[in-house]
Enzyme design. Structure first.
Site, mmCIF file in Angstrom:
data_model
loop_
_atom_site.group_PDB
_atom_site.id
_atom_site.type_symbol
_atom_site.label_atom_id
_atom_site.label_comp_id
_atom_site.label_asym_id
_atom_site.label_seq_id
_atom_site.Cartn_x
_atom_site.Cartn_y
_atom_site.Cartn_z
ATOM 1 N N GLY A 21 2.780 -5.520 -9.726
ATOM 2 C CA GLY A 21 2.217 -6.060 -8.487
ATOM 3 C C GLY A 21 0.847 -6.672 -8.694
ATOM 4 O O GLY A 21 0.671 -7.605 -9.489
ATOM 5 N N TYR A 147 -3.688 8.941 2.579
ATOM 6 C CA TYR A 147 -3.913 7.702 1.834
ATOM 7 C C TYR A 147 -5.283 7.126 2.174
ATOM 8 O O TYR A 147 -6.063 6.758 1.293
ATOM 9 C CB TYR A 147 -2.820 6.697 2.173
ATOM 10 C CG TYR A 147 -2.962 5.348 1.507
ATOM 11 C CD1 TYR A 147 -2.557 5.160 0.185
ATOM 12 C CD2 TYR A 147 -3.488 4.262 2.193
ATOM 13 C CE1 TYR A 147 -2.692 3.926 -0.432
ATOM 14 C CE2 TYR A 147 -3.622 3.025 1.586
ATOM 15 C CZ TYR A 147 -3.215 2.857 0.272
ATOM 16 O OH TYR A 147 -3.350 1.629 -0.334
ATOM 17 N N VAL A 180 -0.752 -6.499 1.442
ATOM 18 C CA VAL A 180 -0.308 -7.282 0.296
ATOM 19 C C VAL A 180 1.161 -6.977 0.036
ATOM 20 O O VAL A 180 1.590 -5.825 0.129
ATOM 21 C CB VAL A 180 -1.132 -6.937 -0.961
ATOM 22 C CG1 VAL A 180 -0.763 -7.870 -2.117
ATOM 23 C CG2 VAL A 180 -2.629 -7.006 -0.670
#
Length: 251
Positions: A21, A147, A180
């Site tokens: 990625g 997160y 993204v």
């Protein structure tokens, strides 16, 4: 000052930890600017798919493996750390095991990488460490608690490293992407309503492509950012600048 070579990385060795990625595109961009690149990943085949430099197998959850890599890879001038994971659940549904897993990779591995590679860079009097925070380091939503906590914690860890390693000539910075299109966001992309809601939140009205983060990596790796350390560079399409998408009447 030769501005024509400001972003060149000739003669520098860069290690990209997490070579899929965003990491893959970062590795390609660093190589295009002259760096000798090592693509390191737990999945060595994914590292090879970058198509540049040397592939190196590493499990970032293994502190001894990080220490070994810092020794085996020799003098490293640039470290880019993109590896991360997320478990999307509300806090009351989270298990402690899931919480620990997210923290272990996103923050624990970062700690190991920064102190291990940073110490060697400091010993040589130069280096740039680049990590990936997130818009979730400052803005949150339901289901992203642990997160978000790791991404905020990473910023403070990097600022501390910048303060401690700065006198030795080592710079430490973070990049904070918006949304993204990577494997980490596949769950969102699979839901058109969710995907579109994210797209319209930012000022540019769309998601980022992984290659759109590569320029920030090259900048922070190069002499173009020689006086930049302890910073968080937002590459979020205006996500954190826009307070909703309501368009008020002009008068």
């Amino acid at each position: 000052m030769n501005y024509s070579t400001l972003f060149r990385l000739d003669g520098r060795r860069a290690v990209v930890l997490g070579a899929g990625g965003i990491g893959r595109e970062a590795a390609r961009a660093l190589a295009a600017h002259g760096a000798d690149v090592v693509c390191a990943d737990r999945d060595v085949e994914a590292a090879r798919e970058a198509g540049v430099g040397e592939a190196y197998e590493i499990d970032l959850l293994d502190s001894a493996a990080v220490e070994r890599a810092a020794t085996e890879l020799g003098d490293v001038d640039v470290v880019v750390l993109t590896a991360a994971m997320n478990v999307r659940k509300r806090l009351v549904d989270y298990t402690r095991e899931e919480f620990d897993r997210v923290l272990a990779l996103n923050l624990g591995a970062t700690f190991d990488v920064v102190r291990t590679f940073g110490a060697r860079m400091a010993g040589r009097g130069r280096g740039s460490i680049i990590g990936f925070s997130s818009i979730r380091g400052t803005t949150v939503e339901p289901g992203q608690g642990p997160y978000a906590a790791t991404k905020a914690g990473l910023v403070q860890l990097f600022r501390t490293a910048a303060a401690e390693f700065g006198p030795a000539g080592v710079r430490v910075n973070a990049i904070a992407p918006g949304v993204v299109e990577t494997p980490l966001t596949a769950q969102i992309k699979a839901n058109p309503q969710w995907y579109d809601a994210y797209a319209t939140k930012g000022a540019l009205g769309r998601w980022a492509r992984p290659e759109e983060l590569a320029g920030a990596v090259v900048y922070l790796a190069s002499d173009a950012s020689s006086f930049v350390t302890g910073s968080v560079l937002a590459v979020d399409g205006g996500w954190t600048a826009v307070d909703g998408r309501f368009e008020p009447p002009a008068s």
